[in-house]
Scaffold this motif. Structure first.
Motif, PDB file in Angstrom:
ATOM      1  N   THR A 153       1.006  -1.374   0.039  1.00 14.02           N
ATOM      2  CA  THR A 153       0.070   0.022   0.004  1.00 14.02           C
ATOM      3  C   THR A 153       0.768   1.464   0.055  1.00 14.02           C
ATOM      4  O   THR A 153       1.979   1.267   0.575  1.00 14.02           O
ATOM      5  CB  THR A 153      -1.065   0.092   1.326  1.00 14.02           C
ATOM      6  N   ARG A 154       0.332   2.212  -0.699  1.00 12.99           N
ATOM      7  CA  ARG A 154       1.301   3.687  -0.982  1.00 12.99           C
ATOM      8  C   ARG A 154       0.076   4.476  -0.354  1.00 12.99           C
ATOM      9  O   ARG A 154      -0.905   4.448  -0.864  1.00 12.99           O
ATOM     10  CB  ARG A 154       1.574   3.990  -2.349  1.00 12.99           C
ATOM     11  N   PHE A 155       0.238   5.440   0.462  1.00 13.22           N
ATOM     12  CA  PHE A 155      -0.684   6.320   1.014  1.00 13.22           C
ATOM     13  C   PHE A 155       0.100   7.806   0.518  1.00 13.22           C
ATOM     14  O   PHE A 155       1.400   7.967   0.726  1.00 13.22           O
ATOM     15  CB  PHE A 155      -0.692   6.358   2.645  1.00 13.22           C
ATOM     16  N   ALA A 156      -0.978   8.898   0.474  1.00  8.38           N
ATOM     17  CA  ALA A 156      -0.665  10.021   0.427  1.00  8.38           C
ATOM     18  C   ALA A 156      -1.767  11.026   0.834  1.00  8.38           C
ATOM     19  O   ALA A 156      -3.056  10.787   0.356  1.00  8.38           O
ATOM     20  CB  ALA A 156       0.006  10.515  -1.028  1.00  8.38           C
ATOM     21  N   GLN A 157      -1.633  11.861   1.645  1.00 10.23           N
ATOM     22  CA  GLN A 157      -2.655  12.959   1.864  1.00 10.23           C
ATOM     23  C   GLN A 157      -2.158  14.286   1.006  1.00 10.23           C
ATOM     24  O   GLN A 157      -1.555  15.201   1.573  1.00 10.23           O
ATOM     25  CB  GLN A 157      -2.611  13.208   3.361  1.00 10.23           C
ATOM     26  N   LEU A 158      -2.427  14.136  -0.146  1.00 12.73           N
ATOM     27  CA  LEU A 158      -1.677  15.114  -1.045  1.00 12.73           C
ATOM     28  C   LEU A 158      -2.362  16.379  -1.417  1.00 12.73           C
ATOM     29  O   LEU A 158      -1.669  17.040  -2.396  1.00 12.73           O
ATOM     30  CB  LEU A 158      -1.233  14.169  -2.322  1.00 12.73           C
ATOM     31  N   GLU A 159      -3.375  16.665  -0.813  1.00  8.31           N
ATOM     32  CA  GLU A 159      -4.132  17.795  -1.219  1.00  8.31           C
ATOM     33  C   GLU A 159      -3.310  19.141  -1.352  1.00  8.31           C
ATOM     34  O   GLU A 159      -3.624  20.129  -2.081  1.00  8.31           O
ATOM     35  CB  GLU A 159      -5.556  18.168   0.036  1.00  8.31           C
ATOM     36  N   VAL A 160      -2.381  19.451  -0.526  1.00 10.09           N
ATOM     37  CA  VAL A 160      -1.690  20.707  -0.282  1.00 10.09           C
ATOM     38  C   VAL A 160      -1.076  20.748  -1.784  1.00 10.09           C
ATOM     39  O   VAL A 160      -0.431  21.886  -2.122  1.00 10.09           O
ATOM     40  CB  VAL A 160      -0.747  20.825   0.803  1.00 10.09           C
ATOM     41  N   GLN A 161      -0.618  19.608  -2.469  1.00 10.03           N
ATOM     42  CA  GLN A 161       0.038  19.549  -3.835  1.00 10.03           C
ATOM     43  C   GLN A 161      -0.957  19.878  -4.924  1.00 10.03           C
ATOM     44  O   GLN A 161      -0.674  20.173  -6.074  1.00 10.03           O
ATOM     45  CB  GLN A 161       0.664  18.395  -4.125  1.00 10.03           C
ATOM     46  N   TRP A 201       3.532  14.683   6.927  1.00 12.83           N
ATOM     47  CA  TRP A 201       2.885  14.064   5.711  1.00 12.83           C
ATOM     48  C   TRP A 201       1.575  15.142   5.123  1.00 12.83           C
ATOM     49  O   TRP A 201       1.609  15.171   4.220  1.00 12.83           O
ATOM     50  CB  TRP A 201       2.102  12.963   6.005  1.00 12.83           C
ATOM     51  N   LEU A 202       0.917  15.691   6.116  1.00 11.64           N
ATOM     52  CA  LEU A 202      -0.143  16.566   5.790  1.00 11.64           C
ATOM     53  C   LEU A 202       0.455  17.856   4.950  1.00 11.64           C
ATOM     54  O   LEU A 202      -0.077  18.557   4.163  1.00 11.64           O
ATOM     55  CB  LEU A 202      -0.894  17.133   6.868  1.00 11.64           C
ATOM     56  N   LEU A 203       1.737  18.287   5.571  1.00  7.32           N
ATOM     57  CA  LEU A 203       2.254  19.735   4.925  1.00  7.32           C
ATOM     58  C   LEU A 203       2.970  19.330   3.730  1.00  7.32           C
ATOM     59  O   LEU A 203       3.262  20.458   3.068  1.00  7.32           O
ATOM     60  CB  LEU A 203       3.000  20.517   6.285  1.00  7.32           C
TER      61      LEU A 203
END
Length: 263
Positions: free
Chosen positions: A131-139, A164-166
């Motif tokens: 599994t690969r996770f990303a909380q990538l909204e800031v991108q 991870w969030l920033l």
């Protein structure tokens, strides 16, 4: 047991558990409007089914979800998503009713953005080692608006969450385990069998006790420890009068598993 699929999400009853499968495989299970609506409706069906004691959300195909299909749902969220009638608010951030029963989530492949936030709103999470996770909204010029800013730091600690969030950077299954986002990491072929086994373990316990446990823990988070502590004695008294509590005592005395009816 029979299964059904309406829109983007499959449903299948297996004993006392409900298997809910994300099924937009061609788009890596990215959430479009149909899948958002279908998932919250499936959870509403679970909430109202007294015979269903635990739900497991998983994904068909190689990936749990590539996140939101922003081209499809961007306008919905810009103007405010209104949950359909009979839905359960899976994320607890869109103004709808929350689940009162347990929710497990099993993820593999890509698990991005709203998929992580679904896990943070669930009760137990498992993942495959790939599994690969990303909380990538800031991108993408936005921010996580389905619960990551509320819950990830509670689970992982402030610095771990902000790492991870920033940045929106991707992280792997072992980091998810270190953060406390998942409780177990498994080989891909073992993920669904293990998740079903765990859901069945939860479903085998006393339903009233399970609901009371979840409600008390959530009250602690939402209202504070003092308010939750003040409610313990009355809830315990009510449960001790239940048929399930009497069955639990008989099972203990007879050295067997309890057979609970939820009353």
């Amino acid at each position: 047991m029979p299964s059904s699929s309406v829109g983007r999400v499959s449903r299948k009853k297996r004993g006392h558990i409900m298997l809910i499968g994300l099924d937009r495989v061609a788009k890596r299970n990215a959430f479009d409007q149909a899948m958002l609506d279908d998932l919250v409706l499936a959870l509403g069906e679970y909430e109202r089914d007294d015979d269903a004691r635990c739900a497991l959300v998983f994904a068909h195909g190689d990936h749990f979800t590539a996140g939101l299909d922003l081209a499809n749902v961007g306008e919905t969220f810009r103007t405010g998503w209104r949950l359909p009638a009979g839905a359960i608010d899976a994320w607890g951030t869109f103004g709808g009713q929350r689940l009162s029963k347990p929710l497990l989530v099993a993820v593999q492949g890509y698990c991005y953005t709203i998929g992580i936030e679904l896990m943070l709103a669930a009760d137990i999470n498992l993942c495959a080692s790939n599994t690969r996770f990303a909380q990538l909204e800031v991108q993408r010029g936005i921010f996580p608006f389905a619960g990551a800013t509320l819950r990830l730091h509670q689970v992982a600690g402030w610095g771990n969450a902000m790492r991870w969030l920033l940045t929106g950077d991707e992280f792997d299954a072992h980091e998810a385990y270190r953060l406390g986002l998942v409780q177990e990491v498994l080989a891909s072929e073992d993920l669904l069998p293990r998740a079903i086994w765990l859901a069945e373990r939860v479903a085998a316990q006393a339903p009233l006790g399970i609901k009371a446990t979840l409600a008390s823990a959530r009250q602690t988070v939402n209202e504070g420890e003092e308010a939750a502590a003040a409610a313990l004695a009355l809830v315990a008294q009510q449960l001790l009068d239940s048929d399930d509590a009497k069955e639990g005592l008989r099972a203990l005395q007879e050295q067997r598993a309890g057979h609970f009816k939820g009353r």
